[in-house]
Design a protein around this motif. Structure first.
Motif, PDB file in Angstrom:
ATOM      1  N   LYS A  54       0.824  -1.201   0.000  1.00  0.00           N
ATOM      2  CA  LYS A  54       0.000   0.000   0.000  1.00  0.00           C
ATOM      3  C   LYS A  54       0.867   1.264   0.000  1.00  0.00           C
ATOM      4  N   TYR A 386      -3.491   3.847  -0.211  1.00  0.00           N
ATOM      5  CA  TYR A 386      -4.016   3.464  -1.516  1.00  0.00           C
ATOM      6  C   TYR A 386      -3.349   2.179  -1.983  1.00  0.00           C
ATOM      7  N   PRO A 400      -9.405   5.492  -1.686  1.00  0.00           N
ATOM      8  CA  PRO A 400      -8.476   5.053  -0.640  1.00  0.00           C
ATOM      9  C   PRO A 400      -8.903   3.705  -0.075  1.00  0.00           C
TER      10      PRO A 400
END
Length: 429
Positions: A54, A386, A400
């Motif tokens: 991420k 994200y 998100p």
């Protein structure tokens, strides 16, 4: 709980360059970032949240929001009887509850879309103040709110009859500022000019409404009481008057002259770029936006003025911030990501610069850079994560996978989308 966002890729927001740090652990204790270190085993007392793959960046900051609407195409707030009916309804006990629910929904949609700080620049009947206090007390989950209460303008000014209160006499304008202080606002919002929806002449939106003397009266009183002043301003003449009167942020903006850029610098003022409300009205089919050719033409004047004003400001070294004007037609509460994209596309900055603007630079303009705007030890844990790299494609900001607001985790953020609006706006990107 205390936790660590483990093994993420980090853009900390401190630079306009695309500096990405891989394999990072972000430690959060009591809602504050306690450490940002290379990935390793979680320290004792911290719950590990696996963020492998991420991308973490500061939560977005939206500097120009009205919380009362959804962005669904409507002429309700453009004036006339329907606007007056809406105001009457919100003054009733039941209407006030409905209004508070709408405002809360708007703020929570901002949060779920990755916006961890919202500057509300004009809402009905102190509903923004009430919501801020409920969020700060932990009663309601939401983003950090900075609120102005109703805007202040003159009779016939932008927002008169809806989200603004009015006066003409200088002493009465000063009294409105004092009343706002008593209600507990964070700053003062005024409307020096009109806008697109209330324009009377084709090619001349942003008609000057407040005089230099009226603007100065509000600004002097506000500054004396410790407030900064944000001004709705959509023409070059309006910007000159607003800055000459002492405003601190010019909302929307217009092409700048050399005199105006000097006024910006002398006042230490900033331009707040808001492409989102203008671009759909001038670029989408009027049958979709429900606007006539007159409004479409004026919207294009404002769109070009906002873009050129931001370019002029950047060229002159004047701070430029970003906001969406949420609640306007085709401007939802979940589309700050689009404003970041528009800023890069039309003003001509890099993705990293656009993200830096929407985070740390926006925090500086709002006066909260010591608290938020970047991912650094000692700052509030305001973070969006994200599944892909936003610096490669700013459209990644649309969804998100996790949002952290003052340390509180929103692990699976979702928003109620307006499919018609989404489909039409996607054409602009």
């Amino acid at each position: 709980m205390d936790y660590v966002l483990s093994n993420c890729n980090l853009f900390d927001g401190t630079s306009t360059e695309a500096n990405l740090r891989e394999g990072v652990d972000i430690y959060v204790k009591d809602g504050v970032i306690s450490a940002v270190v290379d990935h390793g085993d979680a320290e004792p007392g911290y719950q590990r949240i696996d963020c492998t793959g991420k991308y973490a960046m500061p939560g977005l900051i939206n500097l120009h929001v009205h919380l009362f609407g959804t962005g669904k195409p409507s002429k309700t707030l453009s004036g006339g009887g329907s606007a007056q009916t809406l105001i009457k309804i919100t003054k009733t006990a039941l209407g006030a509850k409905v209004l508070d629910s709408m405002v809360k929904s708007g703020a929570q949609a901002q949060l779920a879309s990755g916006v961890t700080t919202v500057r509300a620049v004009g809402d009905f009947h102190w509903s923004d103040v009430r919501l801020r206090d409920r969020i700060n007390a932990g009663i309601v989950r939401g983003p950090r709110l900075l609120v102005s209460g109703p805007a202040i303008t003159v009779p016939g000014g932008h927002g008169d009859g809806t989200f603004a209160v009015t006066a003409t006499d200088l002493d009465d304008l000063r009294a409105l500022v004092r009343s706002h202080k008593e209600h507990g606002v964070d700053f003062i919002k005024i409307c020096v000019t009109g806008g697109v929806m209330d324009a009377k002449v084709k090619g001349e939106p942003g008609e000057l409404k407040m005089s230099l003397e009226q603007t100065a009266a509000v600004c002097d009183e506000a500054h004396e009481l410790g407030f900064y002043v944000a001004s709705h301003t959509e023409s070059t003449e309006g910007v000159r008057v607003a800055l000459g009167g002492g405003v601190d942020t010019v909302e929307h903006g217009a092409p700048a002259t050399s005199e105006i850029t000097e006024l910006y610098k002398k006042a230490g003022a900033a331009d707040i770029c808001t492409i989102s409300p203008a671009i759909p009205l001038c670029k989408l089919d009027p049958s979709v936006t429900l606007m006539n050719e007159f409004t479409q033409f004026n919207a294009n004047v404002v769109f070009e003025g906002i873009v050129q004003g931001a370019r002029d400001a950047l060229d002159a070294g004047v701070p430029v911030g970003l906001g969406t004007d949420s609640s306007c037609p085709f401007v939802t509460q979940y589309d700050m990501w689009r404003e970041v994209c528009y800023f890069a596309k039309y003003v001509g900055v890099s993705p990293a610069y656009a993200v830096h603007t929407a985070t740390l630079l926006n925090a500086r303009i709002a006066g909260i850079e010591e608290e938020t705007g970047s991912i650094e030890a000692g700052k509030c844990a305001d973070i969006s994560l994200y599944d892909a790299n936003p610096l490669d494609d700013l459209a990644v900001l649309r969804a998100p996978s996790m949002v952290v607001a003052r340390g509180l985790l929103l692990e699976h953020p979702t928003v109620k989308r307006i499919s018609l609006v989404d489909a039409e706006l996607d054409k602009l990107l």
